[in-house]
Design a protein around this motif. Structure first.
Motif, short mmCIF file in Angstrom:
data_model
loop_
_atom_site.label_atom_id
_atom_site.label_comp_id
_atom_site.label_asym_id
_atom_site.label_seq_id
_atom_site.Cartn_x
_atom_site.Cartn_y
_atom_site.Cartn_z
N ASP A 82 -35.40 -2.34 15.10
CA ASP A 82 -36.39 -1.32 14.77
C ASP A 82 -35.72 0.00 14.40
O ASP A 82 -36.11 0.67 13.43
CB ASP A 82 -37.35 -1.10 15.95
CG ASP A 82 -38.31 -2.26 16.15
OD1 ASP A 82 -38.46 -3.07 15.22
OD2 ASP A 82 -38.92 -2.34 17.24
N ASP A 83 -34.70 0.38 15.17
CA ASP A 83 -33.98 1.63 14.88
C ASP A 83 -33.33 1.56 13.50
O ASP A 83 -33.34 2.55 12.74
CB ASP A 83 -32.92 1.89 15.95
CG ASP A 83 -33.52 2.28 17.29
OD1 ASP A 83 -34.70 2.69 17.31
OD2 ASP A 83 -32.81 2.18 18.31
N ALA A 84 -32.77 0.41 13.17
CA ALA A 84 -32.14 0.24 11.85
C ALA A 84 -33.18 0.34 10.74
O ALA A 84 -32.93 0.93 9.68
CB ALA A 84 -31.41 -1.10 11.79
N MET A 85 -34.37 -0.22 10.98
CA MET A 85 -35.44 -0.17 9.99
C MET A 85 -35.94 1.27 9.81
O MET A 85 -36.25 1.69 8.68
CB MET A 85 -36.58 -1.09 10.41
CG MET A 85 -37.60 -1.37 9.33
SD MET A 85 -36.93 -2.20 7.87
CE MET A 85 -36.45 -3.79 8.56
N VAL A 86 -36.02 2.03 10.89
CA VAL A 86 -36.43 3.43 10.80
C VAL A 86 -35.43 4.22 9.97
O VAL A 86 -35.80 5.05 9.13
CB VAL A 86 -36.57 4.04 12.21
CG1 VAL A 86 -36.78 5.55 12.12
CG2 VAL A 86 -37.73 3.40 12.96
N THR A 87 -34.15 3.96 10.18
CA THR A 87 -33.11 4.63 9.40
C THR A 87 -33.26 4.31 7.92
O THR A 87 -33.16 5.20 7.06
CB THR A 87 -31.71 4.19 9.88
OG1 THR A 87 -31.55 4.56 11.25
CG2 THR A 87 -30.62 4.86 9.05
N ILE A 125 -43.15 2.61 13.24
CA ILE A 125 -42.59 2.91 11.93
C ILE A 125 -41.96 1.66 11.32
O ILE A 125 -42.14 1.36 10.14
CB ILE A 125 -41.54 4.04 12.04
CG1 ILE A 125 -42.21 5.34 12.49
CG2 ILE A 125 -40.82 4.25 10.71
CD1 ILE A 125 -41.24 6.45 12.83
N ALA A 126 -41.20 0.94 12.14
CA ALA A 126 -40.52 -0.26 11.65
C ALA A 126 -41.52 -1.32 11.18
O ALA A 126 -41.33 -1.95 10.14
CB ALA A 126 -39.63 -0.83 12.75
N GLN A 127 -42.61 -1.50 11.94
CA GLN A 127 -43.61 -2.49 11.55
C GLN A 127 -44.26 -2.12 10.22
O GLN A 127 -44.46 -2.98 9.35
CB GLN A 127 -44.68 -2.59 12.64
CG GLN A 127 -44.21 -3.29 13.91
CD GLN A 127 -45.25 -3.28 15.01
OE1 GLN A 127 -46.19 -2.47 15.00
NE2 GLN A 127 -45.11 -4.17 15.98
N LEU A 128 -44.59 -0.85 10.04
CA LEU A 128 -45.20 -0.41 8.80
C LEU A 128 -44.23 -0.56 7.63
O LEU A 128 -44.61 -1.03 6.55
CB LEU A 128 -45.66 1.05 8.92
CG LEU A 128 -46.25 1.68 7.65
CD1 LEU A 128 -47.40 0.83 7.09
CD2 LEU A 128 -46.73 3.10 7.93
N TYR A 129 -42.98 -0.19 7.84
CA TYR A 129 -42.00 -0.28 6.75
C TYR A 129 -41.73 -1.74 6.37
O TYR A 129 -41.54 -2.06 5.19
CB TYR A 129 -40.71 0.42 7.13
CG TYR A 129 -39.76 0.58 5.97
CD1 TYR A 129 -40.19 1.12 4.76
CD2 TYR A 129 -38.42 0.19 6.07
CE1 TYR A 129 -39.33 1.26 3.68
CE2 TYR A 129 -37.55 0.34 5.00
CZ TYR A 129 -38.01 0.87 3.81
OH TYR A 129 -37.16 1.01 2.74
N ARG A 130 -41.76 -2.64 7.35
CA ARG A 130 -41.60 -4.07 7.04
C ARG A 130 -42.75 -4.55 6.16
O ARG A 130 -42.55 -5.35 5.24
CB ARG A 130 -41.52 -4.89 8.33
CG ARG A 130 -40.23 -4.71 9.11
CD ARG A 130 -40.15 -5.70 10.27
NE ARG A 130 -38.93 -5.50 11.05
CZ ARG A 130 -38.87 -4.84 12.21
NH1 ARG A 130 -39.99 -4.34 12.74
NH2 ARG A 130 -37.72 -4.70 12.85
N ARG A 131 -43.97 -4.08 6.46
CA ARG A 131 -45.12 -4.47 5.63
C ARG A 131 -44.98 -3.92 4.22
O ARG A 131 -45.33 -4.59 3.24
CB ARG A 131 -46.42 -3.98 6.28
CG ARG A 131 -46.79 -4.71 7.57
CD ARG A 131 -48.26 -4.50 7.92
NE ARG A 131 -48.56 -3.11 8.22
CZ ARG A 131 -48.50 -2.57 9.43
NH1 ARG A 131 -48.13 -3.32 10.47
NH2 ARG A 131 -48.81 -1.30 9.63
N ILE A 132 -44.47 -2.69 4.11
CA ILE A 132 -44.26 -2.10 2.78
C ILE A 132 -43.25 -2.91 1.99
O ILE A 132 -43.45 -3.22 0.81
CB ILE A 132 -43.78 -0.64 2.93
CG1 ILE A 132 -44.90 0.23 3.51
CG2 ILE A 132 -43.33 -0.08 1.57
CD1 ILE A 132 -44.47 1.65 3.85
N LEU A 133 -42.15 -3.29 2.64
CA LEU A 133 -41.12 -4.08 1.96
C LEU A 133 -41.65 -5.46 1.57
O LEU A 133 -41.32 -5.98 0.50
CB LEU A 133 -39.90 -4.24 2.87
CG LEU A 133 -39.10 -2.96 3.17
CD1 LEU A 133 -37.98 -3.26 4.15
CD2 LEU A 133 -38.54 -2.37 1.88
#
Length: 206
Positions: free
Chosen positions: A156-161, A194-202
């Motif tokens: 998750d931290d890596a995805m936030v970055t 944040i990580a969950q939302l960004y994964r959905r965006i990707l």
């Protein structure tokens, strides 16, 4: 999808309770859930208390109880509604929308089991225990869950970055925002959210 074999008596029971419309005598907000064997109609009154269940000494039991679409499903779930055993994967639906206070009490364990069984199956039992052992001795399940939690946090931290690198500050504040009950817009700070939302965006970009 593999459908587990059912003996005749169990098949008759399933047909009676799932492959027909809601019975007239099911009062108090009739509900339904789609199981591997069909649709089960039930009411809140049919939902039993969540059982005290632990798999720290038998992870293969979790594999057998987790979902009813698996060849390992043995139909011995401690949660039974109208004569139908309910696989653990469905407990979120049953308890979250039927008895939310109960779901709050078991949700943490349920998610831990979800990640355990997912990796147990993806690696195979042999591969799983090869990964989670020390000096040839299998780690305790509680230790494995802790290691998995640490790994998810790191991911998750890596995805936030990555999300911060993908957008400038203004874009990030616009995309990763939410509204409070007072309709005040705030920027997300929780790494998992944040990580969950960004994964959905990707995923949508693929």
């Amino acid at each position: 999808m593999h459908e587990p074999s059912l003996d005749t008596s169990f098949q008759n029971e399933i047909t009676e309770h799932t492959l027909v419309g809601p019975s007239a005598h099911i009062a108090h907000s009739p509900r339904s859930i789609i199981l591997q064997c069909g649709i089960l109609y039930y009411s809140i009154r049919d939902i039993p208390d969540p059982p005290g269940l632990s798999f720290v000494h038998d992870l293969s039991k979790l594999d057998r109880l987790w979902d009813d679409s698996s060849p390992q499903w043995d139909r011995l779930s401690p949660v039974v509604i109208r004569g139908v055993p309910i696989a653990i994967i469905h407990w979120q639906t049953i308890y979250c929308y039927g008895h939310n206070r109960w779901w709050r009490g078991i949700s943490q364990k349920w998610y831990q089991w979800k990640f355990l069984v997912a990796e147990y199956r993806s690696l195979s039992p042999t591969g799983f225990w090869c990964k989670y052992c020390h000096d040839g001795v299998p780690l305790k399940v509680t230790c494995i869950m802790r290691l998995q939690c640490q790994a998810r946090r790191a991911e998750d931290d890596a995805m936030v970055t990555r999300a911060h690198l993908a957008y400038n500050a203004e874009e990030f504040a616009h995309i990763f925002a939410y509204r409070t009950t007072g309709r005040v817009t705030r920027v997300m700070t929780d790494a998992r959210t944040i990580a969950q939302l960004y994964r959905r965006i990707l995923a949508r970009q693929c």
